[in-house]
Design an enzyme around this catalytic site. Structure first.
Site, PDB file in Angstrom:
ATOM      1  N   GLU A  94       0.761  -1.169   0.004  1.00  0.00           N
ATOM      2  CA  GLU A  94       0.007  -0.005   0.077  1.00  0.00           C
ATOM      3  C   GLU A  94       0.952   1.399  -0.086  1.00  0.00           C
ATOM      4  O   GLU A  94       0.292   2.310   0.038  1.00  0.00           O
ATOM      5  CB  GLU A  94      -0.961  -0.135   1.400  1.00  0.00           C
ATOM      6  N   ASP A 116       1.708  -7.593   2.461  1.00  0.00           N
ATOM      7  CA  ASP A 116       0.714  -6.960   1.704  1.00  0.00           C
ATOM      8  C   ASP A 116      -0.374  -7.192   2.717  1.00  0.00           C
ATOM      9  O   ASP A 116      -1.096  -8.326   3.153  1.00  0.00           O
ATOM     10  CB  ASP A 116       0.456  -8.109   0.491  1.00  0.00           C
TER      11      ASP A 116
END
Ligand code: P6P
Length: 335
Positions: A94, A116
């Site tokens: 992100e 992740d």
């Protein structure tokens, strides 16, 4: 007589006792991840209620903006790992850049986390399982100094630990520190991850193959021939579109997961550092194999960019070996 419950915390602490050089830092880091996972689980489980509580991007009852769950998961893990001071930096799917964590009480943080935070998050809208993937590296640079890019660009063979959390019909945390793979199931009645699958081993072969069949015509000849072979063997195609879920099934029941290169993704879609490497460490530790569609061992690939992509074939050793033979045979034809 009921079997004794072994919680994740107890297991991590007991495992630390087996390592003379253990200082407790990795233990605390793993426990921080467990805490973050429970918080994420709570939000993922009520995602379906968002429409009652307010759609993402709107204001909720307390006037806070309802966040996209992958952003929420990302921020929650960063927050949880910023408290104990064991982690110097985080590489996240992100975040474009490395997230440097604040120093805590002058502690010399030894580790870097790659993650992740909520993989497959688009599945949440249709109530399909999603997961968190994480890997832990020991930093190479001096812990008293600033984090350096080399601390984050480490091959998978240098992983100290890796794991995933699957938010499915039940919530499971599966992890390894290089001494086998153990699975823990969240017992909501006590809010603890409890040891449910000790010393997990992947079957040598299986009846499942997992690939996005929609891209079949865009795969290279050798991959199409191997997929045809799986179909000829009447293997069952199972593809959820969530890497953690697809590989979790294969870890338990045997099989192979493939994400080859296509014209759209010439280097593959999945990220090497925080998707392929952690999942490959787990599968290898459970007796499986993980290679690229170019036949390189995933864990040995040099990492040159934190968001680098890789193709992947991962799962039961006999099936990965067979896929290897198909690629060799047909790419020679292709050459
Ligand atoms: P496709 C989810 O978006 C993800 O990153 C992985 O979890 C999953 O294996 C893959 O992408 C699915 O990609 O192209 O088949 O939809």
């Amino acid at each position: 007589m009921n079997k004794k419950i072994v919680t994740l915390d107890e297991f991590i602490i007991k495992s630390q006792k087996g390592h003379d050089d253990a200082t407790g830092s990795l233990t605390r880091l793993l426990r921080d991840i467990g805490i973050a996972s429970k918080i994420i689980n709570r939000e993922v489980n009520k995602a379906g209620l968002v429409n009652i509580l307010g759609v993402e991007g709107s204001e909720n009852t307390t006037g806070d903006m309802v966040q996209k769950l992958d952003i929420f998961a990302n921020e929650k893990i960063i927050e949880c790992l910023s408290t104990s001071g064991e982690c110097a930096a985080i590489v996240s799917e992100e975040n474009e850049n490395i997230v440097k964590l604040p120093n805590v009480n002058g502690k010399k943080a030894q580790y870097v986390l790659v993650m992740d935070p909520l993989d497959g998050s688009s599945n949440i809208d249709v109530n399909v399982s999603v997961g968190t993937i994480f890997g832990i590296y020991k930093r190479k640079s001096d812990a008293s100094g600033e984090i350096e890019i080399e601390d984050c660009l480490q091959a998978g063979v240098d992983l100290v630990a890796s794991g995933y959390v699957l938010y499915g019909t039940s919530t499971m945390l599966v992890y390894t520190t290089g001494h086998g793979v153990n699975g823990f199931t969240l017992d909501p009645s006590i809010g603890e991850f409890c040891l449910s699958h000790a010393d997990m081993k992947i079957p040598a072969s299986g009846n499942y193959y997992s690939v996005n069949q929609g891209y079949y015509l865009k795969f290279d000849l050798e991959m199409r021939r191997y997929i045809d072979h799986c179909s000829d063997l009447n293997l069952r195609l199972r593809y959820i579109g969530s890497m953690v879920s697809d590989i979790h099934r294969i870890l338990f029941q045997g099989g192979i997961f493939l994400y080859p290169n296509t014209r759209k993704y010439p280097h593959g879609k999945l990220r090497l550092l925080y998707e392929c490497n952690p999942m490959s460490m787990i599968v290898e530790q459970a007796g499986g194999k993980a290679i690229t569609c170019g036949l390189e061992r995933i864990l040995a690939i040099p990492v040159t960019n934190i968001h680098q992509k890789a193709t992947i074939a991962i799962g039961s050793p006999d099936m990965v070996d067979e896929m290897h033979k198909f690629v060799e045979r047909y790419s020679a034809v292709n050459a």
